[in-house]
Design an enzyme around this catalytic site. Sequence first.
Site, PDB file in Angstrom:
ATOM      1  N   HIS A  46      -7.817   9.598  -1.580  1.00 18.60           N
ATOM      2  CA  HIS A  46      -7.116   9.543  -0.299  1.00 18.60           C
ATOM      3  C   HIS A  46      -7.892  10.211   0.840  1.00 18.60           C
ATOM      4  CE1 HIS A  46      -2.740   9.259   1.364  1.00 18.60           C
ATOM      5  NE2 HIS A  46      -3.631   8.895   2.268  1.00 18.60           N
TER       6      HIS A  46
ATOM      7  N   TYR B 290       2.857   9.903  -0.151  1.00 15.84           N
ATOM      8  CA  TYR B 290       3.995   9.293   0.543  1.00 15.84           C
ATOM      9  C   TYR B 290       5.320   9.555  -0.174  1.00 15.84           C
ATOM     10  CZ  TYR B 290       0.174   6.488   2.599  1.00 15.84           C
ATOM     11  OH  TYR B 290      -0.983   6.063   3.209  1.00 15.84           O
TER      12      TYR B 290
ATOM     13  N   LYS C 256      -2.959   5.951  -3.980  1.00 19.67           N
ATOM     14  CA  LYS C 256      -4.010   6.928  -3.688  1.00 19.67           C
ATOM     15  C   LYS C 256      -3.622   8.291  -4.250  1.00 19.67           C
ATOM     16  CE  LYS C 256      -3.846   4.714   0.829  1.00 19.67           C
ATOM     17  NZ  LYS C 256      -2.379   4.441   0.774  1.00 19.67           N
TER      18      LYS C 256
ATOM     19  N   ASP D  32       0.840  -1.198   0.000  1.00 19.70           N
ATOM     20  CA  ASP D  32       0.000   0.000   0.000  1.00 19.70           C
ATOM     21  C   ASP D  32       0.878   1.251   0.000  1.00 19.70           C
ATOM     22  OD1 ASP D  32      -3.014   1.027   0.954  1.00 19.70           O
ATOM     23  OD2 ASP D  32      -1.389   2.296   1.700  1.00 19.70           O
TER      24      ASP D  32
END
Length: 279
Positions: A108, A49, A74, A44
């Site tokens: 997200h 990120y 996401k 994931d």
Amino acid sequence: MKTYTLSNGVKMPAFGLGTFKVEAGESTYETVLNALKIGYRHIDTAMMYQNEEDVGRAIRDSKIPREEIFVTTKVVKQYQGDVSKIKADIDGSLNRLNIGYVDLLLMHWPNQKYEMNALVWSIFEDYYQQGKFRAIGVSNFQKHHLNELLKTAKVKPMVNQIECHPLLQQNAMLEYLKAHNIQMTSYGPFAKGKVFESPTIDVLNEIASHYNATVAQVIIAWGLSRDIVMIPKSVHYERLEENFNGQRLALSAKDLEKLSQLNRALRVYSDPDNNNFTE
């Protein structure tokens, strides 16, 4: 490995690796590569990120057949409805991962303007119909966000990834999602370390010692017993192994009841109704 079947028939591994706050570069690359060596088959990540490229590189270098690995990413920005910018972000994630298709794309965070969520969802539906994502879903959506989205959605969200841990057990949301055949995924299963504080840790230690297991393994087993996808994060090889073995633990009804008593409705991550991530 246990899997859950999404509403469109796609099988999603019940256990995986979360990469939130895993530093981009070699840290992400080595973490994902090690996880795959241990046996993880669900990774994931997210545009936020900033490690999608390294996740994709590790997956390619693992030499594991692409169809054996389930990958989630996401996108979050909605740019006040600028479709070209939203599509550019989705395309960017696909390009950075560079693994062909992606198994699951999530919104997200919700926008507090329902029409914005509906617009982004319609774009997701287009990508889904093109086969670039095997499944689409949402993250951090509350019931009111989902209720509004379902009014206009042509394709129902298949997943909702939300904060869930023993201190925030999300019982009502879990019941709602099961009723709508939407798979729930937990993030932050250790509540930023608060599960390791007294009095919570006292109960968890008692249960863990009974099974000769760790507290992390007990929490992972608790989530899986509720049919929730668990994606704990770690960058340490021994912790990756520890978490992976948590899926083999079966808790008794008595211990599950003890765990249910730990619920404090405590949110330790951002409030979905008061976020500005989508701007």
